[in-house]
Design a protein around this motif. Sequence first.
Motif, PDB file in Angstrom:
ATOM      1  N   MET A  91       0.956  -1.172   0.012  1.00 20.63           N
ATOM      2  CA  MET A  91       0.072   0.109   0.244  1.00 20.63           C
ATOM      3  C   MET A  91       0.854   1.159  -0.078  1.00 20.63           C
ATOM      4  O   MET A  91       1.947   1.466   0.587  1.00 20.63           O
ATOM      5  CB  MET A  91      -0.961   0.015   1.120  1.00 20.63           C
ATOM      6  N   ASP A  92       0.692   2.080  -0.611  1.00 18.26           N
ATOM      7  CA  ASP A  92       1.274   3.439  -0.956  1.00 18.26           C
ATOM      8  C   ASP A  92       0.694   4.590  -0.001  1.00 18.26           C
ATOM      9  O   ASP A  92      -0.630   4.950   0.000  1.00 18.26           O
ATOM     10  CB  ASP A  92       1.204   4.158  -2.308  1.00 18.26           C
ATOM     11  N   ASP A  93       1.640   4.702   0.814  1.00 20.29           N
ATOM     12  CA  ASP A  93       1.265   5.798   2.133  1.00 20.29           C
ATOM     13  C   ASP A  93       1.705   7.154   1.957  1.00 20.29           C
ATOM     14  O   ASP A  93       1.647   7.949   2.729  1.00 20.29           O
ATOM     15  CB  ASP A  93       1.821   5.098   3.641  1.00 20.29           C
ATOM     16  N   GLU A  94       2.382   7.171   0.763  1.00 15.91           N
ATOM     17  CA  GLU A  94       2.958   8.584   0.668  1.00 15.91           C
ATOM     18  C   GLU A  94       1.751   9.530   0.057  1.00 15.91           C
ATOM     19  O   GLU A  94       0.933   9.291  -0.490  1.00 15.91           O
ATOM     20  CB  GLU A  94       4.116   8.344  -0.597  1.00 15.91           C
ATOM     21  N   ARG A  95       2.009  10.840   0.726  1.00 14.89           N
ATOM     22  CA  ARG A  95       1.043  11.923   0.486  1.00 14.89           C
ATOM     23  C   ARG A  95       1.676  13.153   0.010  1.00 14.89           C
ATOM     24  O   ARG A  95       2.971  13.578   0.316  1.00 14.89           O
ATOM     25  CB  ARG A  95       0.029  12.390   1.588  1.00 14.89           C
ATOM     26  N   LEU A  96       1.169  13.658  -0.798  1.00 15.64           N
ATOM     27  CA  LEU A  96       1.681  15.202  -1.559  1.00 15.64           C
ATOM     28  C   LEU A  96       1.334  16.241  -0.425  1.00 15.64           C
ATOM     29  O   LEU A  96       0.076  16.407  -0.117  1.00 15.64           O
ATOM     30  CB  LEU A  96       1.201  15.383  -2.763  1.00 15.64           C
ATOM     31  N   ARG A  97       2.356  16.811   0.109  1.00 22.66           N
ATOM     32  CA  ARG A  97       2.071  17.972   0.915  1.00 22.66           C
ATOM     33  C   ARG A  97       2.459  19.199   0.339  1.00 22.66           C
ATOM     34  O   ARG A  97       3.247  19.262  -0.631  1.00 22.66           O
ATOM     35  CB  ARG A  97       3.120  17.662   2.412  1.00 22.66           C
ATOM     36  N   ASN A  98       1.600  20.202   0.717  1.00 20.01           N
ATOM     37  CA  ASN A  98       1.780  21.524  -0.004  1.00 20.01           C
ATOM     38  C   ASN A  98       1.908  22.593   1.030  1.00 20.01           C
ATOM     39  O   ASN A  98       1.372  22.555   2.063  1.00 20.01           O
ATOM     40  CB  ASN A  98       0.942  21.841  -1.161  1.00 20.01           C
ATOM     41  N   ALA A  99       2.641  23.593   0.691  1.00 24.36           N
ATOM     42  CA  ALA A  99       2.924  24.811   1.633  1.00 24.36           C
ATOM     43  C   ALA A  99       2.158  26.196   0.943  1.00 24.36           C
ATOM     44  O   ALA A  99       2.741  27.456   0.980  1.00 24.36           O
ATOM     45  CB  ALA A  99       4.271  24.994   2.068  1.00 24.36           C
ATOM     46  N   ILE A 100       1.298  25.793  -0.142  1.00 26.59           N
ATOM     47  CA  ILE A 100       0.519  26.695  -0.754  1.00 26.59           C
ATOM     48  C   ILE A 100      -0.025  27.927   0.166  1.00 26.59           C
ATOM     49  O   ILE A 100       0.346  29.354  -0.035  1.00 26.59           O
ATOM     50  CB  ILE A 100      -0.500  26.404  -1.797  1.00 26.59           C
ATOM     51  N   LYS A 101      -0.878  27.491   1.033  1.00 28.04           N
ATOM     52  CA  LYS A 101      -1.263  28.764   2.130  1.00 28.04           C
ATOM     53  C   LYS A 101      -0.470  29.644   2.764  1.00 28.04           C
ATOM     54  O   LYS A 101      -0.588  30.716   2.673  1.00 28.04           O
ATOM     55  CB  LYS A 101      -2.375  28.095   3.014  1.00 28.04           C
ATOM     56  N   VAL A 102       0.753  28.931   3.072  1.00 29.94           N
ATOM     57  CA  VAL A 102       1.801  29.738   3.839  1.00 29.94           C
ATOM     58  C   VAL A 102       2.393  30.731   3.005  1.00 29.94           C
ATOM     59  O   VAL A 102       2.752  31.853   3.081  1.00 29.94           O
ATOM     60  CB  VAL A 102       2.827  28.757   4.286  1.00 29.94           C
ATOM     61  N   GLN A 103       2.777  30.009   1.726  1.00 25.87           N
ATOM     62  CA  GLN A 103       3.447  30.987   0.581  1.00 25.87           C
ATOM     63  C   GLN A 103       2.439  32.089   0.217  1.00 25.87           C
ATOM     64  O   GLN A 103       3.154  33.360  -0.031  1.00 25.87           O
ATOM     65  CB  GLN A 103       3.858  30.067  -0.599  1.00 25.87           C
ATOM     66  N   ARG A 104       1.171  31.906   0.109  1.00 25.33           N
ATOM     67  CA  ARG A 104       0.322  32.944  -0.360  1.00 25.33           C
ATOM     68  C   ARG A 104       0.355  34.076   0.725  1.00 25.33           C
ATOM     69  O   ARG A 104       0.268  34.967   0.509  1.00 25.33           O
ATOM     70  CB  ARG A 104      -1.164  32.367  -0.378  1.00 25.33           C
ATOM     71  N   ALA A 105      -0.047  33.582   2.140  1.00 23.55           N
ATOM     72  CA  ALA A 105       0.092  34.433   3.249  1.00 23.55           C
ATOM     73  C   ALA A 105       1.191  35.437   3.199  1.00 23.55           C
ATOM     74  O   ALA A 105       1.309  36.515   3.690  1.00 23.55           O
ATOM     75  CB  ALA A 105      -0.082  33.449   4.498  1.00 23.55           C
ATOM     76  N   MET A 106       2.482  34.851   3.191  1.00 22.49           N
ATOM     77  CA  MET A 106       3.812  35.627   3.007  1.00 22.49           C
ATOM     78  C   MET A 106       3.850  36.566   1.923  1.00 22.49           C
ATOM     79  O   MET A 106       4.486  37.700   2.298  1.00 22.49           O
ATOM     80  CB  MET A 106       4.995  34.601   2.721  1.00 22.49           C
ATOM     81  N   ARG A 107       2.839  36.556   0.965  1.00 20.05           N
ATOM     82  CA  ARG A 107       2.835  37.521  -0.147  1.00 20.05           C
ATOM     83  C   ARG A 107       1.557  38.395  -0.200  1.00 20.05           C
ATOM     84  O   ARG A 107       1.125  39.085  -0.822  1.00 20.05           O
ATOM     85  CB  ARG A 107       3.001  36.706  -1.374  1.00 20.05           C
TER      86      ARG A 107
END
Length: 77
Positions: free
Chosen positions: A1-17
């Motif tokens: 079973m593949d337990d890898e998940r894609l994480r993202n920091a879009i919200k953090v990067q958007r907030a910084m800008r």
Amino acid sequence: MDDERLRNAIKVQRAMRDLTQADLAALAGVTRRSVNAIETGRMVPSGLLALKIARALGVPVETIFSLDGPVENRESR
């Protein structure tokens, strides 16, 4: 079973800008709904879209997207 998940920091990067989802969507050439779906993990972006988002935010794609999950020993296959 593949337990890898894609994480993202879009919200953090958007907030910084000080960008809204709509602002980022316009910069990346997608809809706000697409940005929301990716940001909340309901959608996995294509490689091209991930690069467009990174370019729109002015950071390397690795700053925004990463894999989270177990690391398997690929040599033992």
